[in-house]
Enzyme design. Structure first.
Site, mmCIF file in Angstrom:
data_model
loop_
_atom_site.group_PDB
_atom_site.id
_atom_site.type_symbol
_atom_site.label_atom_id
_atom_site.label_comp_id
_atom_site.label_asym_id
_atom_site.label_seq_id
_atom_site.Cartn_x
_atom_site.Cartn_y
_atom_site.Cartn_z
ATOM 1 C CB THR A 186 -2.624 -1.491 0.595
ATOM 2 O OG1 THR A 186 -1.684 -1.877 -0.060
ATOM 3 C CG2 THR A 186 -3.626 -0.553 0.135
ATOM 4 C CG ASP A 217 -4.477 -1.812 -6.702
ATOM 5 O OD1 ASP A 217 -3.446 -2.104 -6.200
ATOM 6 O OD2 ASP A 217 -5.648 -2.119 -6.125
HETATM 7 N N1 ASP Z 1 -2.567 -3.274 -4.078
HETATM 8 C C1 ASP Z 1 -1.459 -2.724 -3.551
HETATM 9 C C2 ASP Z 1 -0.389 -2.724 -4.579
HETATM 10 O O1 ASP Z 1 -0.387 -3.536 -5.531
HETATM 11 C C3 ASP Z 1 -1.033 -3.891 -2.663
HETATM 12 C C4 ASP Z 1 -1.554 -4.478 -1.299
HETATM 13 O O2 ASP Z 1 -2.637 -4.115 -1.361
HETATM 14 O O3 ASP Z 1 -1.076 -4.737 -0.598
HETATM 15 O O4 ASP Z 1 0.350 -1.844 -4.857
#
Ligand code: ASP
Length: 332
Positions: A186, A217
């Site tokens: 992300t 999230d």
């Molecule tokens: N937080 C992101 C999600 O759960 C994944 C990530 O941060 O790599 O979609």
């Protein structure tokens, strides 16, 4: 509003079990290059007197357009073999916010989140409704195949074979992932402009082999993103379900505003709460005087920062690592 503040931009490109031994010098250089380009893009906006919101968009678009990060072009696949993207943005002055979830045709979801914030009465649009709205706003719509990368497809096949839902940066688990599998996560940015306004944004492809329709999230205001001029701007990366349950971004901002503790302490408290209920990840946090923190409970987090002097600094591994300096002149 007076022109009193220093400018600052802090970005992340995902947190995870990033190990130096698994990241070749070339790949590391490629990641750092995109991080530095992202920082310079945001800095260019801020240095010209632009807003923190525009700087966040500029910085995130660079990472969305790169195949290296799990956002935009480099997004991972859901169990339906589709790329379903989430993004959100927030303006700290009036606490305005916008988000899109599970979109499959918007080239830059962060721009769509911004359009929801500024051009609609709503905070979040999802799926086809978000896509129709983005098209109406003149944003670039692409065929879903734009998001196809062989590497991500191979990751999905491995995840399906192992019946696992994978966080991008969990590739150091016991699962035999494709070789050359570095952690790419992300992306997010927090910025402070000349007028003392904070902004935050986050964009992601989510998790490999997530159920189609799953929303993490990143597009949820208060979980993956939050900005409030009275406290801080925050962008998160990590185990999304747990970050939602911990209200990670709001939780961090609320501690700073109500308990008057340092931003690093607030971030660490949030990460400790997340660890206590089974999650990990990272947070970037910036206050209205330019103090910032880049904290994570994983082995590493792609990250960087730039301030008034226009020198971009990037880091990947532990907090103890000396950041690498990139000069703006090296970028056309
Ligand atoms: N937080 C992101 C999600 O759960 C994944 C990530 O941060 O790599 O979609």
């Amino acid at each position: 509003m007076t022109d009193h503040s220093s400018i600052r931009l802090v970005i992340h490109g995902g947190a995870g079990t990033i190990e130096r031994s698994k990241l070749t010098a070339e790949r590391e250089q490629a990641y750092r290059q995109v991080l530095a380009q992202s920082l310079i893009a945001g800095y260019t906006v801020l240095a010209a007197g632009g807003s923190s919101i525009d700087a966040v968009i500029a910085a995130i678009v660079v990472m969305e357009d790169s195949p290296l990060f799990n956002a935009g072009k480099g997004s991972v696949f859901s169990n339906a073999g589709r790329n379903e993207l989430d993004a959100s943005i927030m303006d700290g002055s009036m606490r305005m916010a916008g988000a899109v979830a599970a979109v499959t045709t918007i080239r830059n979801p962060i721009r769509a989140a911004h359009a929801v914030m500024t051009k609609s009465e709503h905070v979040m649009l999802m799926g086809q409704g978000a896509e129709t709205f983005a098209a109406e706003q003149g944003l670039e719509i692409v065929d879903p195949s734009y998001f196809y990368t062989q590497y991500r497809w191979d990751q999905l096949q491995k995840a399906i074979a192992n019946e696992r839902v994978l966080r991008d940066h969990d590739a150091d688990s016991d699962i035999p992932l494709p070789s050359n599998d570095e952690k790419r996560g992300t992306v997010g940015a927090v910025a402070l402009d000349h007028y003392g306004n904070l902004a935050a944004g986050t964009s992601t492809g989510g998790l490999t082999n997530k159920r189609f329709g799953r929303v993490g999230d990143s597009p949820i205001i208060g979980a993956g993103t939050y900005a409030d001029n009275r406290s801080v701007a925050v962008s998160a990366t990590g185990t999304g379900e747990i970050f939602i349950r911990a209200a990670a971004a709001f939780n961090t901002a609320a501690q700073v505003r109500l308990q008057r503790i340092s931003i690093a302490e607030a971030a660490d408290n949030t990460l400790a709460e997340i660890a206590a209920i089974g999650g990990d990840g990272g947070l970037i946090v910036l206050d209205a005087t330019g103090n910032f923190a880049m904290r994570f409970s994983t082995k590493g987090m792609f990250r960087g920062t730039i301030g008034d002097d226009g020198i971009a600094w990037t880091s990947v591994f532990s907090e103890a690592e000396t950041p690498v300096k990139h000069f703006a002149v090296s970028f056309p």
